[in-house]
Design a protein around this motif. Structure first.
Motif, PDB file in Angstrom:
ATOM      1  N   THR A  42     -22.916 -15.813 -22.675  1.00 10.55           N
ATOM      2  CA  THR A  42     -22.915 -15.267 -21.319  1.00 10.55           C
ATOM      3  C   THR A  42     -22.396 -13.841 -21.407  1.00 10.55           C
ATOM      4  O   THR A  42     -21.683 -13.485 -22.346  1.00 10.55           O
ATOM      5  CB  THR A  42     -21.999 -16.074 -20.402  1.00 10.55           C
ATOM      6  N   ASN A  44     -20.178 -12.381 -19.659  1.00 10.51           N
ATOM      7  CA  ASN A  44     -18.721 -12.340 -19.594  1.00 10.51           C
ATOM      8  C   ASN A  44     -18.096 -12.686 -20.942  1.00 10.51           C
ATOM      9  O   ASN A  44     -17.157 -12.026 -21.392  1.00 10.51           O
ATOM     10  CB  ASN A  44     -18.213 -13.318 -18.531  1.00 10.51           C
TER      11      ASN A  44
ATOM     12  N   THR D  43     -15.200 -25.071  -1.287  1.00 13.07           N
ATOM     13  CA  THR D  43     -15.176 -23.714  -1.848  1.00 13.07           C
ATOM     14  C   THR D  43     -16.002 -22.750  -0.996  1.00 13.07           C
ATOM     15  O   THR D  43     -15.607 -21.611  -0.789  1.00 13.07           O
ATOM     16  CB  THR D  43     -15.698 -23.707  -3.294  1.00 13.07           C
ATOM     17  N   ASN D  44     -17.121 -23.223  -0.526  1.00 12.43           N
ATOM     18  CA  ASN D  44     -17.954 -22.348   0.302  1.00 12.43           C
ATOM     19  C   ASN D  44     -17.241 -21.964   1.591  1.00 12.43           C
ATOM     20  O   ASN D  44     -17.266 -20.799   1.999  1.00 12.43           O
ATOM     21  CB  ASN D  44     -19.271 -23.045   0.639  1.00 12.43           C
ATOM     22  N   TYR D  52     -13.763 -13.496   1.167  1.00 15.64           N
ATOM     23  CA  TYR D  52     -14.214 -13.176  -0.174  1.00 15.64           C
ATOM     24  C   TYR D  52     -15.373 -14.079  -0.563  1.00 15.64           C
ATOM     25  O   TYR D  52     -15.603 -15.104   0.073  1.00 15.64           O
ATOM     26  CB  TYR D  52     -13.071 -13.337  -1.179  1.00 15.64           C
ATOM     27  N   SER D  53     -16.038 -13.698  -1.609  1.00 12.94           N
ATOM     28  CA  SER D  53     -17.156 -14.521  -2.066  1.00 12.94           C
ATOM     29  C   SER D  53     -16.644 -15.659  -2.945  1.00 12.94           C
ATOM     30  O   SER D  53     -15.513 -15.625  -3.448  1.00 12.94           O
ATOM     31  CB  SER D  53     -18.116 -13.683  -2.880  1.00 12.94           C
ATOM     32  N   ILE D  54     -17.482 -16.644  -3.126  1.00 13.25           N
ATOM     33  CA  ILE D  54     -17.125 -17.754  -4.002  1.00 13.25           C
ATOM     34  C   ILE D  54     -16.704 -17.252  -5.371  1.00 13.25           C
ATOM     35  O   ILE D  54     -15.721 -17.698  -5.943  1.00 13.25           O
ATOM     36  CB  ILE D  54     -18.326 -18.708  -4.152  1.00 13.25           C
ATOM     37  N   GLY D  55     -17.489 -16.329  -5.888  1.00 12.96           N
ATOM     38  CA  GLY D  55     -17.204 -15.793  -7.211  1.00 12.96           C
ATOM     39  C   GLY D  55     -15.795 -15.250  -7.323  1.00 12.96           C
ATOM     40  O   GLY D  55     -15.118 -15.443  -8.344  1.00 12.96           O
ATOM     41  N   THR D  56     -15.358 -14.584  -6.295  1.00 14.46           N
ATOM     42  CA  THR D  56     -14.019 -14.003  -6.327  1.00 14.46           C
ATOM     43  C   THR D  56     -12.954 -15.094  -6.389  1.00 14.46           C
ATOM     44  O   THR D  56     -11.961 -14.965  -7.113  1.00 14.46           O
ATOM     45  CB  THR D  56     -13.797 -13.122  -5.093  1.00 14.46           C
ATOM     46  N   TYR D  58     -13.216 -17.889  -7.777  1.00 14.27           N
ATOM     47  CA  TYR D  58     -13.199 -18.410  -9.138  1.00 14.27           C
ATOM     48  C   TYR D  58     -12.708 -17.387 -10.149  1.00 14.27           C
ATOM     49  O   TYR D  58     -12.477 -17.711 -11.306  1.00 14.27           O
ATOM     50  CB  TYR D  58     -14.576 -18.946  -9.514  1.00 14.27           C
ATOM     51  N   GLN D  59     -12.598 -16.149  -9.720  1.00 12.34           N
ATOM     52  CA  GLN D  59     -12.023 -15.146 -10.618  1.00 12.34           C
ATOM     53  C   GLN D  59     -10.516 -15.359 -10.723  1.00 12.34           C
ATOM     54  O   GLN D  59      -9.907 -15.034 -11.735  1.00 12.34           O
ATOM     55  CB  GLN D  59     -12.297 -13.760 -10.029  1.00 12.34           C
TER      56      GLN D  59
END
Lengths: 213, 213, 213, 213
Positions: A42, A44, D43-44, D52-56, D58-59
DNA sequence: GATGAATGAGCCTTCATTCAT
DNA sequence: AATGAATGAAGGCTCATTCAT
């Protein structure tokens, strides 16, 4: 002269630095493919293992796929370079010895990579297949045929497309499969002999002129 | 006696229904692989194209991967069945004709599938490679060797592992490559001849007893 | 009479069967909760472990939640029944002995369930909390207070709501926590003594009339 | 010196930004738990409400569960900090007044949180129970016991494990239940008195040395 | 050049529930 | 009364890619 130097030195480091970055990224790619498998490649993770940031990777490669393609091309160049150099050195051996030499070179090349990084080979091949990428050119088949025709003289019948395809694929795919499977046969004298027998049998068979007769 | 029938028929429809569902899903999988490529094989898309819901897919397959593996196994069974049947029918031809026959059968099998669904073959092979799945057994190599040894008599030297591997891989990989590349050679007489030449040359070469001598 | 019997017997088996089914399902629910945790309590899994089909479960329970609620109610009934029965038997002991007896009964009840199925207790409590379900009634607090007031005579001051709440919660939550944590203290004489001390201390403290004085 | 500042400020904003993001996400988590209940913490939905977005998400958090655990830890830190600070300030009161003070502090802490966010408390407790998470340390019990022993002098008998457990659980669980049920008693003088009575009664009871005697 | 926080489409999978048999 | 194949909304999560710094 004094003028061109500074420009040169200012550019050289940059290019050298860029090349280093690219090399590092490609090496990390190969390492991931070999050690962790294609699924772990990936962006990342590649950033992490290469030591560069994601942004930097995208500075040098248009997208993830481009990294893999770049790696494949580089591998191909390396292997072809090795083959060319090795062919050069054997120019004067008798023809069947030359054929044996060519087979041995290929065998060694596969044994070297396949033996150590079967997963890398596997990942790259799978990738190539999936995208329909072209296979590495069969320069070596042409070399075998050239050697054989030179020995057989002008009278030797031309090989048709199917014969070239068959001979070339037979040799390279046998080796590739051995590498993909991490076969214990890879690198053994027995495998080399069997492949030589395959090639010589093919060339010496009715339908082709008997070479060296 | 008449009473046991209802019980039977109550179960039968269920199994038949399940089998139909599985078949439909696998067919849709093959269709997607052949027409759209491996990347489009998502569970949602498969549900859509198969006409069943996602839930139903998961009723019969543990996960997405299991669907592909199931398809591969089914393909393997079909091909092996064809080869067996075809070998059976040629039992009485002379040995080199039998070899030619075996090659032709394989060639036809590949031409049939490879010609129509190169992407399917490609996708399945790539998948197999990626997971390190075992290759279809090389039943046919053994058939070729058996035919040859029977003709050569008891005195024929045994083939070592490397030789079996080389002969088997050479034949099947040449064909597979042709199928993967959708080569125009696939299905031609010329390719068949070239492969036969490869096999006969290998068998007739020093290191192996001259068959039929 | 002769008429009612057939109807009865026709219904009885049905009801008995239904009750058996319900019992089996609830037992399977408790088993899953105790052995596998609340997350594994899916309808499919419950069907599997209970031996009944999903459809059957929905025949008897409106939805998944109803199964758990039903189980909770049943547990409550069992515990309350035990408490009532045990209170009945101690009617004639001196008041502080009766208090000790009540504490011991509660303690034993918790030790019995909590010791063997801490996960079940945990799951049911968590479920109750999450839905805001009412807690099992504190019948036993009233019993303690009754015993105490009877001994103290008419002159004993009434306990206010806060005092009842505090005494009741203190006893039951100490035990519940011990059960939830599978504390090694649960079931020991030391814990029983400590709780008795808590209760007697509370009752004997200024602000409450000295009982039995 | 002035030069080192830029480097510092280049990093600082990043960390500050990260901290802000984390805080915002945790606040949104608490808001959802308090206003909509644990089931709505998807999560959504969290992404939506946090802005924030989901991705954030999980960051900064490994998974959904990690967000809740993080929130619990943060809550625990806050409460423990408050308790410590409050204990500090009362160091010189007479022992039973100190005990009353400690109870009052706890009571106020629960009344503050429990009164406003009973669903949040409920959700977090249910979550803790379900995962078997450890409970917030009972620092306050030790404080009560310390205060009491200091007053009782060296001769005071040590409290055994069961007694510590019982006293600690009794106080905290009574309060917690009141918070969970959004009891109207929470925050009242009557509840505070009842709990103080529970504690003093326990400490003054035979089996423990009479403090201050 | 280099960075990495932020994004969000879209993936795989679960599971409560329905309904024809 | 019992079954279980089929459903599909919804969930958790990944990862290639962008862009402001």
């Amino acid at each position: 002269m004094a003028n061109s130097e500074p420009d040169f030195s200012r550019k050289k480091p940059r290019q050298a630095r860029a090349r280093l970055t690219i090399d590092t990224i490609l090496e990390a790619t190969a390492r991931i493919l070999a050690e962790e498998g294609g699924e772990k490649l990936t962006t990342n993770h590649l950033a992490e293992r290469s030591g560069y940031s994601i942004g930097t990777i995208y500075q040098y490669f248009e997208n993830r796929e481009a990294v893999v393609i770049s790696l494949i091309e580089r591998q191909r160049e390396v292997v072809e370079g090795e083959i060319d150099a090795l062919l050069e050195a054997r120019r004067d051996d008798p023809w069947d010895e030359q054929v044996r030499g060519i087979v041995r070179l290929l065998h060694e090349a596969f044994a070297r990579h396949g033996g150590s990084d079967p997963r890398l080979v596997r990942a790259l091949v799978a990738f190539s297949l999936d995208r329909g990428l072209p296979e590495p050119s069969d320069r070596f088949v042409q070399a075998i045929i050239d050697v054989w025709r030179q020995a057989a003289g002008e009278g030797a019948p031309a090989m048709d497309e199917a014969e070239v395809f068959t001979l070339g694929r037979a040799v390279s795919e046998v080796l590739r499969r051995a590498a993909l499977q991490s076969s214990p046969l890879l690198g053994t004298r027995a495998l080399e002999e069997a492949i030589v027998r395959l090639v010589l049998g093919f060339l010496g068979q009715p339908g082709a002129a008997q070479a060296g007769a």
